[in-house]
Design an enzyme around this catalytic site. Structure first.
Site, PDB file in Angstrom:
ATOM      1  N   TYR A 172       3.923   9.043 -11.547  1.00  0.00           N
ATOM      2  CA  TYR A 172       2.954   8.307 -10.742  1.00  0.00           C
ATOM      3  C   TYR A 172       2.195   7.287 -11.602  1.00  0.00           C
ATOM      4  O   TYR A 172       2.087   6.117 -11.244  1.00  0.00           O
ATOM      5  CB  TYR A 172       1.978   9.284 -10.086  1.00  0.00           C
ATOM      6  CG  TYR A 172       0.958   8.637  -9.193  1.00  0.00           C
ATOM      7  CD1 TYR A 172       1.322   8.160  -7.937  1.00  0.00           C
ATOM      8  CD2 TYR A 172      -0.362   8.502  -9.600  1.00  0.00           C
ATOM      9  CE1 TYR A 172       0.385   7.568  -7.105  1.00  0.00           C
ATOM     10  CE2 TYR A 172      -1.299   7.915  -8.779  1.00  0.00           C
ATOM     11  CZ  TYR A 172      -0.924   7.444  -7.530  1.00  0.00           C
ATOM     12  OH  TYR A 172      -1.868   6.850  -6.718  1.00  0.00           O
ATOM     13  N   SER A 178      -3.799   2.714  -9.424  1.00  0.00           N
ATOM     14  CA  SER A 178      -4.539   3.958  -9.605  1.00  0.00           C
ATOM     15  C   SER A 178      -5.183   4.002 -10.980  1.00  0.00           C
ATOM     16  O   SER A 178      -4.665   3.427 -11.942  1.00  0.00           O
ATOM     17  CB  SER A 178      -3.592   5.153  -9.457  1.00  0.00           C
ATOM     18  OG  SER A 178      -4.230   6.357  -9.812  1.00  0.00           O
ATOM     19  N   ASN A 236       0.791  -1.216   0.000  1.00  0.00           N
ATOM     20  CA  ASN A 236       0.000   0.000   0.000  1.00  0.00           C
ATOM     21  C   ASN A 236       0.834   1.281   0.000  1.00  0.00           C
ATOM     22  O   ASN A 236       0.289   2.367  -0.068  1.00  0.00           O
ATOM     23  CB  ASN A 236      -0.926  -0.009   1.230  1.00  0.00           C
ATOM     24  CG  ASN A 236      -1.905   1.130   1.234  1.00  0.00           C
ATOM     25  OD1 ASN A 236      -2.416   1.515   0.197  1.00  0.00           O
ATOM     26  ND2 ASN A 236      -2.158   1.682   2.399  1.00  0.00           N
ATOM     27  N   LYS A 251       2.277   3.177 -11.256  1.00  0.00           N
ATOM     28  CA  LYS A 251       1.054   2.411 -10.974  1.00  0.00           C
ATOM     29  C   LYS A 251       0.691   1.474 -12.136  1.00  0.00           C
ATOM     30  O   LYS A 251       0.112   0.410 -11.923  1.00  0.00           O
ATOM     31  CB  LYS A 251      -0.094   3.360 -10.640  1.00  0.00           C
ATOM     32  CG  LYS A 251       0.127   4.134  -9.334  1.00  0.00           C
ATOM     33  CD  LYS A 251       0.258   3.192  -8.152  1.00  0.00           C
ATOM     34  CE  LYS A 251       0.373   3.918  -6.834  1.00  0.00           C
ATOM     35  NZ  LYS A 251       0.347   3.017  -5.675  1.00  0.00           N
TER      36      LYS A 251
END
Length: 190
Positions: free
Chosen positions: A90, A77, A27, A94
């Site tokens: 990012y 995401s 996580n 992901k």
């Protein structure tokens, strides 16, 4: 104990304290948003190191300790699926998690270890600054894609639904009570 998932030694030392586990949830995640043209190599490396390499480090260090019938859950995401302005680092990290999840699900099927990913839409410390900025821009008319559930909704889904599920290799989406999973990519001939 403080754990830096991007540091292999830190993860290896923490793994020594664990005998066996049923569920590993990866996580950890950070953002450092910037348009690609303005993005420094250091910001790129930091996000990839925590978000993607951190998943490798944790999973690699703990894989032999996961009990048969266990599960690995990664968090990804929607940015990974559709991109998001100012989030090349990012989104790339992901998206790597999605590929990692699908590949590991195939490799670990014979060990009866399920591997799934969750794409949450939740108000968290990471999304709060973005939501604040959107409220300043749009007032109460925030675009639908930014209307989010809570981190409790995501946790409840994982605890009450995903852990008991027999599915593997899936990318689930959780936004409040709106729960589903993403279909496999479809080839369209030109």
């Amino acid at each position: 104990m403080t754990l830096d998932v991007s540091n292999r030694s830190s993860v290896a030392n923490a793994a020594k304290l664990i005998k066996d586990i049923d569920i590993l949830i990866n996580n950890a995640g950070i953002t450092a948003d910037s348009t690609f043209k303005k993005m420094s190599p250091e910001i790129w490396d930091e996000v990839i190191s925590v978000n993607l390499t951190g998943v490798f480090n944790s999973t690699h260090a703990l894989l032999d300790k996961i009990n048969q019938g266990g599960q690995i859950i990664t968090l990804t995401s929607k940015s990974a699926l559709f991109g998001n302005f100012g989030q090349a680092n990012y989104a790339a990290s992901k998206a790597g998690i999605i590929a990692f999840t699908k590949t590991l699900a195939k490799e670990l099927q014979k060990s009866m270890i399920r591997v799934n990913s969750v794409s949450p839409a939740a108000v968290t410390d990471m999304t709060l600054p973005v939501l604040k900025s959107l409220k300043e821009t749009y007032g109460q008319n925030i675009p639908d894609e930014w209307k989010m559930g809570s981190s409790s909704d995501v946790a409840n889904f994982i605890i009450n639904d995903l852990i008991e599920s027999e599915m593997t290799g899936k990318i689930f989406s959780v936004n409040g009570s709106e729960i589903g999973y993403w279909q496999e990519p479809t080839f369209h001939k030109l």
